[in-house]
Design a protein around this motif. Structure first.
Motif: not given
Length: 122
Positions: A96-116
């Motif tokens: 799981n990661a919380n990542i900023r992908v751009n400088s906009g107001p919605a640029g901080r997003r959460e991502y999940w891997g598929q699992g292992t």
């Protein structure tokens, strides 16, 4: 834009070790934190370990002293060294990661891997 790539799961005997790796790739501006969760059948997903952008780590009580979370200098890759594995560690492990992908107001997003899958069994 961002993908989490997980590796390192498998079958191991009790007392053995595994090392899980997760790498975030894509249009990354900054990484706020990366973490490993796990979910066993019939159980809720639980946080296993997390590392913040400042390098602070935190672990679930059940894995303290046995698991070690580390990150690379770019803070886009985390490794979870799992030692002294127990059958109760058996679960699907998710990056799981919380990542900023751009400088906009919605640029901080959460991502999940598929699992292992991690299976600890004799």
């Amino acid at each position: 834009q961002v993908q989490l790539m997980e590796s390192g799961g498998g079958l191991v005997q009790p007392g053995g070790s595994l090392r899980l790796s997760c790498t975030a790739s894509g249009s990354i501006v900054s990484v706020y934190f990366m973490a490993w969760y796990r979910q066993a059948p019939g159980k809720q997903r639980e946080l296993v370990a997390i590392v913040s952008s400042g390098g602070t780590t935190n672990y679930a009580d059940s894995v303290k002293g046995r698991f070690t979370l580390s990150r690379d200098s770019a803070r886009s890759t985390v490794n979870l060294q799992m030692d002294s594995l127990k059958p109760e560690d058996t679960a699907i492990y998710y990056c799981n990661a919380n990542i900023r992908v751009n400088s906009g107001p919605a640029g901080r997003r959460e991502y999940w891997g598929q699992g292992t899958q991690v299976t600890v069994s004799s």
